[in-house]
Design a protein around this motif. Sequence first.
Motif, short mmCIF file in Angstrom:
data_model
loop_
_atom_site.label_atom_id
_atom_site.label_comp_id
_atom_site.label_asym_id
_atom_site.label_seq_id
_atom_site.Cartn_x
_atom_site.Cartn_y
_atom_site.Cartn_z
N GLY A 97 0.81 -1.22 0.00
CA GLY A 97 0.00 0.00 0.00
C GLY A 97 0.84 1.26 0.00
N PHE A 98 0.21 2.36 0.32
CA PHE A 98 0.79 3.70 0.25
C PHE A 98 2.06 3.82 1.10
N VAL A 99 1.99 3.38 2.34
CA VAL A 99 3.13 3.52 3.24
C VAL A 99 4.24 2.54 2.85
N ASP A 100 3.87 1.35 2.41
CA ASP A 100 4.87 0.39 1.94
C ASP A 100 5.74 1.01 0.85
N ILE A 101 5.09 1.66 -0.11
CA ILE A 101 5.83 2.27 -1.21
C ILE A 101 6.66 3.45 -0.73
N ALA A 102 6.07 4.27 0.14
CA ALA A 102 6.77 5.46 0.64
C ALA A 102 8.05 5.08 1.38
N LEU A 103 7.98 4.10 2.27
CA LEU A 103 9.15 3.69 3.05
C LEU A 103 10.01 2.69 2.30
N GLY A 104 9.37 1.77 1.60
CA GLY A 104 10.12 0.72 0.91
C GLY A 104 11.07 1.24 -0.14
N SER A 105 10.73 2.37 -0.76
CA SER A 105 11.61 2.95 -1.77
C SER A 105 12.94 3.41 -1.17
N LEU A 106 12.99 3.55 0.14
CA LEU A 106 14.22 3.99 0.82
C LEU A 106 15.11 2.84 1.27
N LEU A 107 14.66 1.60 1.09
CA LEU A 107 15.39 0.47 1.66
C LEU A 107 16.83 0.37 1.18
N GLY A 108 17.06 0.61 -0.11
CA GLY A 108 18.43 0.56 -0.63
C GLY A 108 19.32 1.59 0.04
N TRP A 109 18.82 2.81 0.17
CA TRP A 109 19.59 3.88 0.81
C TRP A 109 19.78 3.61 2.29
N ILE A 110 18.77 3.02 2.93
CA ILE A 110 18.91 2.67 4.35
C ILE A 110 20.05 1.68 4.53
N GLU A 111 20.16 0.71 3.62
CA GLU A 111 21.25 -0.27 3.71
C GLU A 111 22.60 0.37 3.42
N VAL A 112 22.66 1.20 2.39
CA VAL A 112 23.91 1.88 2.05
C VAL A 112 24.41 2.76 3.19
N ILE A 113 23.53 3.57 3.74
CA ILE A 113 23.91 4.50 4.79
C ILE A 113 24.24 3.76 6.08
N GLY A 114 23.51 2.68 6.35
CA GLY A 114 23.82 1.85 7.51
C GLY A 114 25.22 1.28 7.44
N LYS A 115 25.63 0.82 6.25
CA LYS A 115 26.98 0.28 6.08
C LYS A 115 28.03 1.36 6.26
N GLN A 116 27.74 2.56 5.77
CA GLN A 116 28.70 3.65 5.88
C GLN A 116 28.94 4.06 7.33
N CYS A 117 27.88 4.01 8.14
CA CYS A 117 28.05 4.40 9.55
C CYS A 117 28.19 3.18 10.46
N GLU A 118 28.36 2.01 9.83
CA GLU A 118 28.60 0.75 10.55
C GLU A 118 27.52 0.47 11.60
N THR A 119 26.27 0.71 11.19
CA THR A 119 25.13 0.47 12.06
C THR A 119 24.02 -0.20 11.25
N LYS A 120 23.46 -1.28 11.76
CA LYS A 120 22.35 -1.93 11.08
C LYS A 120 21.07 -1.20 11.47
N LEU A 121 20.54 -0.44 10.55
CA LEU A 121 19.40 0.42 10.86
C LEU A 121 18.09 -0.35 10.97
N VAL A 122 17.98 -1.44 10.21
CA VAL A 122 16.83 -2.33 10.33
C VAL A 122 17.36 -3.63 10.93
N SER A 123 17.03 -3.88 12.20
CA SER A 123 17.64 -5.01 12.90
C SER A 123 16.61 -5.82 13.67
N GLU A 124 16.94 -7.08 13.89
CA GLU A 124 16.06 -7.95 14.68
C GLU A 124 15.94 -7.45 16.12
#
Length: 253
Positions: free
Chosen positions: A178-205
């Motif tokens: 839905g609407f929110v899935d698309i709004a947030l999901g489009s950022l997933l690649g950048w969330i992973e890239v930026i998380g690696k750069q700052c050595e922090t897993k931004l989406v974590s168990e």
Amino acid sequence: MLLSPFMNKMICGCERKGDMAENNVKVLGTWASPFVMRVKIALHLKSVRYEDAEEDLLAPKSELLLKSNPVYKKIPVFFHAHNPICESLIILQYIDEVWTTSASSILPSDPYERSQSRFCAAYVDDKFFPALRRLLIGATEEDKKAALAEVVEGMVVLEGAFGELSKGKAFFGGDNIGFVDIALGSLLGWIEVIGKQCETKLVSEAKTPRLVQWAECFSAHEAVKDVLPDVDKLADFGLKLRAKVLKALAPTN
């Protein structure tokens, strides 16, 4: 008038629902932009064919962009029957309203649920994304540290929102993207890239277990998997984009 470029040659509702709904669809944007990804995911969900017009973010803005979005001069611009529509969340709603007979609705039919989806998507754009962007292009370690704290806090907020909006289903939108899935999901690649750069897993168990499962389901969806970019390619682009932004912000004297 300021908004006249957006209002010219308007198509009446009866025409939009007819043959013109399938013709002359174009997306002006770039592969790396999460806001452009939103539009493409929505079109894939609705099985709408479109022309992909690539805008180079590292080069001067094209004449087409400046003419079609003279107010903000930003991508994406969505063209339907030659009429330009700007701002990704507005474009998503437009697509959902025009292509009503294909796939499920992007926005909920219930007015209250629809308002909550819009509120959450606005939070992503107004609060979460700016912090994520500062984490990418922050000029100092202090800037990045403050931005990281905001991003981590934002992920926790979104974890809570998922629990409320999903109602125990796979997506924010329930059984379907839905609407929110698309709004947030489009950022997933950048969330992973930026998380690696700052050595922090931004989406974590540990802190966002429901978002971990959601991200896997979203990324694997047929309408999404060919739109989300390769993370290594995105990381390389991020370095170039950061260098361009910092150069523009540097003192000229």
